[in-house]
Design a protein around this motif. Structure first.
Motif, PDB file in Angstrom:
ATOM      1  N   UNK A   1       0.828  -1.191   0.000  1.00 43.08           N
ATOM      2  CA  UNK A   1       0.000   0.000   0.000  1.00 43.08           C
ATOM      3  C   UNK A   1       0.865   1.245   0.000  1.00 43.08           C
ATOM      4  N   UNK A   2       1.986   1.199   0.719  1.00 44.34           N
ATOM      5  CA  UNK A   2       2.923   2.326   0.725  1.00 44.34           C
ATOM      6  C   UNK A   2       3.477   2.533  -0.676  1.00 44.34           C
ATOM      7  N   UNK A   3       3.815   1.448  -1.370  1.00 44.35           N
ATOM      8  CA  UNK A   3       4.293   1.526  -2.748  1.00 44.35           C
ATOM      9  C   UNK A   3       3.238   2.161  -3.648  1.00 44.35           C
ATOM     10  N   UNK A   4       1.997   1.762  -3.470  1.00 41.58           N
ATOM     11  CA  UNK A   4       0.908   2.298  -4.294  1.00 41.58           C
ATOM     12  C   UNK A   4       0.739   3.790  -4.045  1.00 41.58           C
ATOM     13  N   UNK A   5       0.780   4.202  -2.776  1.00 45.19           N
ATOM     14  CA  UNK A   5       0.609   5.617  -2.449  1.00 45.19           C
ATOM     15  C   UNK A   5       1.689   6.471  -3.082  1.00 45.19           C
ATOM     16  N   UNK A   6       2.913   5.944  -3.142  1.00 44.39           N
ATOM     17  CA  UNK A   6       4.025   6.732  -3.662  1.00 44.39           C
ATOM     18  C   UNK A   6       4.158   6.658  -5.173  1.00 44.39           C
ATOM     19  N   UNK A   7       3.866   5.490  -5.754  1.00 45.16           N
ATOM     20  CA  UNK A   7       4.100   5.305  -7.185  1.00 45.16           C
ATOM     21  C   UNK A   7       2.832   5.238  -8.021  1.00 45.16           C
ATOM     22  N   UNK A   8       1.663   5.172  -7.360  1.00 45.53           N
ATOM     23  CA  UNK A   8       0.416   5.014  -8.097  1.00 45.53           C
ATOM     24  C   UNK A   8       0.112   6.148  -9.046  1.00 45.53           C
ATOM     25  N   UNK A  16      -5.366   2.415  -7.456  1.00 48.57           N
ATOM     26  CA  UNK A  16      -6.747   1.947  -7.366  1.00 48.57           C
ATOM     27  C   UNK A  16      -7.479   2.189  -8.681  1.00 48.57           C
ATOM     28  N   UNK A  17      -8.296   1.242  -9.076  1.00 52.16           N
ATOM     29  CA  UNK A  17      -9.132   1.432 -10.262  1.00 52.16           C
ATOM     30  C   UNK A  17     -10.116   2.571  -9.997  1.00 52.16           C
ATOM     31  N   UNK A  18     -10.332   3.474 -10.961  1.00 52.09           N
ATOM     32  CA  UNK A  18     -11.252   4.596 -10.736  1.00 52.09           C
ATOM     33  C   UNK A  18     -12.679   4.162 -10.402  1.00 52.09           C
ATOM     34  N   UNK A  19     -13.105   3.019 -10.909  1.00 54.54           N
ATOM     35  CA  UNK A  19     -14.432   2.502 -10.538  1.00 54.54           C
ATOM     36  C   UNK A  19     -14.474   1.003 -10.797  1.00 54.54           C
ATOM     37  N   UNK A  20     -15.030   0.546 -11.916  1.00 53.34           N
ATOM     38  CA  UNK A  20     -15.090  -0.890 -12.200  1.00 53.34           C
ATOM     39  C   UNK A  20     -13.704  -1.427 -12.574  1.00 53.34           C
ATOM     40  N   UNK A  21     -13.494  -2.724 -12.303  1.00 55.62           N
ATOM     41  CA  UNK A  21     -12.209  -3.341 -12.584  1.00 55.62           C
ATOM     42  C   UNK A  21     -11.315  -3.341 -11.354  1.00 55.62           C
ATOM     43  N   UNK A  22     -10.222  -4.099 -11.434  1.00 58.89           N
ATOM     44  CA  UNK A  22      -9.285  -4.175 -10.311  1.00 58.89           C
ATOM     45  C   UNK A  22      -7.859  -3.951 -10.790  1.00 58.89           C
ATOM     46  N   UNK A  23      -7.122  -3.204 -10.007  1.00 58.19           N
ATOM     47  CA  UNK A  23      -5.694  -3.021 -10.183  1.00 58.19           C
ATOM     48  C   UNK A  23      -4.969  -3.574  -8.963  1.00 58.19           C
ATOM     49  N   UNK A  24      -3.652  -3.461  -8.954  1.00 56.47           N
ATOM     50  CA  UNK A  24      -2.857  -4.036  -7.869  1.00 56.47           C
ATOM     51  C   UNK A  24      -3.299  -3.514  -6.504  1.00 56.47           C
ATOM     52  N   UNK A  25      -3.532  -2.211  -6.389  1.00 53.12           N
ATOM     53  CA  UNK A  25      -3.888  -1.621  -5.093  1.00 53.12           C
ATOM     54  C   UNK A  25      -5.202  -2.159  -4.548  1.00 53.12           C
ATOM     55  N   UNK A  26      -6.079  -2.617  -5.433  1.00 56.19           N
ATOM     56  CA  UNK A  26      -7.397  -3.079  -4.998  1.00 56.19           C
ATOM     57  C   UNK A  26      -7.350  -4.432  -4.288  1.00 56.19           C
ATOM     58  N   UNK A  27      -6.190  -5.091  -4.300  1.00 51.63           N
ATOM     59  CA  UNK A  27      -6.054  -6.374  -3.616  1.00 51.63           C
ATOM     60  C   UNK A  27      -5.562  -6.209  -2.177  1.00 51.63           C
ATOM     61  N   UNK A  28      -5.056  -5.024  -1.823  1.00 51.65           N
ATOM     62  CA  UNK A  28      -4.389  -4.862  -0.528  1.00 51.65           C
ATOM     63  C   UNK A  28      -5.358  -5.017   0.640  1.00 51.65           C
ATOM     64  N   UNK A  29      -6.445  -4.253   0.647  1.00 49.84           N
ATOM     65  CA  UNK A  29      -7.412  -4.321   1.746  1.00 49.84           C
ATOM     66  C   UNK A  29      -7.990  -5.730   1.942  1.00 49.84           C
ATOM     67  N   UNK A  30      -8.515  -6.381   0.884  1.00 47.63           N
ATOM     68  CA  UNK A  30      -9.054  -7.734   1.098  1.00 47.63           C
ATOM     69  C   UNK A  30      -7.989  -8.744   1.500  1.00 47.63           C
ATOM     70  N   UNK A  31      -6.731  -8.585   1.035  1.00 46.56           N
ATOM     71  CA  UNK A  31      -5.666  -9.485   1.477  1.00 46.56           C
ATOM     72  C   UNK A  31      -5.463  -9.357   2.982  1.00 46.56           C
ATOM     73  N   UNK A 309     -10.706 -11.412  -5.123  1.00 44.36           N
ATOM     74  CA  UNK A 309      -9.643 -11.068  -4.175  1.00 44.36           C
ATOM     75  C   UNK A 309      -9.411 -12.183  -3.158  1.00 44.36           C
ATOM     76  N   UNK A 310     -10.495 -12.842  -2.712  1.00 46.55           N
ATOM     77  CA  UNK A 310     -10.328 -13.960  -1.778  1.00 46.55           C
ATOM     78  C   UNK A 310      -9.650 -15.138  -2.459  1.00 46.55           C
TER      79      UNK A 310
END
Length: 377
Positions: A1-8, A16-31, A309-310
């Motif tokens: 998540x730190x990587x995403x905040x700095x390099x996203x 994070x995906x703007x709405x529909x779809x998933x990107x790398x950052x969208x897996x962090x919370x459910x993981x 994500x699960x």
């Protein structure tokens, strides 16, 4: 998540995906929710006093929720702002740590009270595991049904909001809805429930859909509003809202079942198979749901998003288990092990920008001449 905040901002594929779809950052919370569930299965392997265990779980959840309010409620005003303090009339109620606290508490209560330690035969197969924890699975099913009914069954009426920048009179925006089963940014039931229960003033004011093509000329990055931008583009929306947190609990419950495999099965092959089979099923189900119209969406925490994500978390968990526990590759993971043991501390000081906020309070003559500027931040 730190990587995403700095390099996203520079690499959209990991943001994070703007709405529909998933990107790398969208897996962090459910993981993280998944591994909380796994850990709970180990923590409550034996529960001699259920009432005492429940009280401790409630206390831990309250501490985590309060910490989330302090860090993400608006008390700190940004990395380059020495002021602090929050107006309770507009404090953000929900957040990342608050969602984890809610999921932790509900799943902990399930693990403490909804387990058959009596007459059931010993667990020696996947079916036996399902039978032993059938009431926990029933809770997950009920939560999924409730979420689905509310998301697709609640009618979203027209609504309005205001924006105040402190320099001019408020600007009012009217959002026309009058629909059901809408999963777009402006007229979905997830946002409606948050507006009705929490109030618009207590929601997150920088919604991810500001980066959609409808709301940004530089999509998928933040940018100026297009001339024909919809009226909802600047509306508050909480990605960790109430209804979406229902499916976050389901993610944690899935992780709990993966943790039960560790408790009841000691053979490596059995563990790996009991992790991979449901993980592949969840992934297949996710793509089927997405194909038939239930799109993967992190802000809404849709069913397809929960499954993908699960499933991905289960496969990654099994892969790490093979590398570390089966083949004994411990040295390459020492740094990650340390981060895992201090995840909350790292998240607070770096992920929530608390460390930069504290450092920039030390300066030479002028606040602009602080240590952050010296190191180039």
């Amino acid at each position: 998540m730190i990587l995403v905040d700095d390099a996203g901002a520079f690499i959209p594929a990991i943001n994070h995906s703007p709405w529909n779809g998933v990107n790398l950052a969208d897996f962090v919370m459910p993981f993280f929710l998944f591994i909380v569930g796994v850990a709970l299965a180990l923590a409550y392997k034996r529960v001699p006093d259920k009432s005492d265990a429940s009280k401790k779980a409630v206390l831990r959840a309250l501490k985590l929720f309060a910490l989330g309010l302090f860090l993400q409620g608006g008390y700190f005003h940004g990395v380059h702002n020495l002021s602090y303090g929050v107006d309770l009339s507009s404090i953000r109620v929900m957040g990342v740590l608050q969602r984890i606290a809610i999921a932790y508490l509900l799943v902990a209560i399930c693990e403490i009270w909804l387990r058959n330690d009596g007459d059931d035969p010993p667990v020696d197969s996947g079916c036996g595991l399902l039978r032993k924890y059938r009431y926990q699975l029933l809770v997950g099913l009920i939560l999924t049904v409730i979420y689905t009914i509310l998301l697709y069954g609640v009618r979203v009426s027209d609504w309005e909001y205001e924006i105040q920048d402190g320099t001019s009179s408020p600007q009012y925006y009217y959002v026309k809805c009058g629909v059901r089963s809408n999963t777009g940014p402006g007229c979905n039931a997830v946002a409606l429930i948050d507006r009705k229960i929490l109030g618009l003033q207590h929601l997150y004011r920088k919604p991810v859909y500001k980066r959609t093509e409808e709301c940004s000329t530089r999509s998928p990055q933040n940018g100026p509003l297009p001339v024909d931008a919809p009226s909802w583009c600047q509306a508050p929306f909480d990605p960790e809202g109430l209804l979406s947190s229902v499916m976050a609990i389901v993610t944690c419950l899935i992780g709990l079942q993966f943790g039960h495999v560790i408790v009841y099965f000691k053979d490596h092959r059995s563990r790996i198979m009991l992790w991979l089979i449901p993980s592949c099923f969840l992934l297949a189900l996710a793509f089927c749901l997405d194909f038939f119209g239930i799109q993967m969406n992190k802000p809404l925490y849709t069913l397809s998003y929960t499954c993908v994500t699960a499933g991905a978390a289960g496969i990654l968990f099994a892969g790490i288990f093979v590398l570390v526990d089966v083949y004994g590759l411990r040295k390459p993971t020492i740094a990650f092990e340390w981060m895992g043991k201090h995840a909350l501390m790292i998240y607070i000081f770096i992920g929530c920008n608390l460390l930069p906020v504290l450092i920039q309070g030390i300066y030479w003559k002028k606040p602009e001449n602080n240590l952050l500027k010296l190191i180039g931040i």
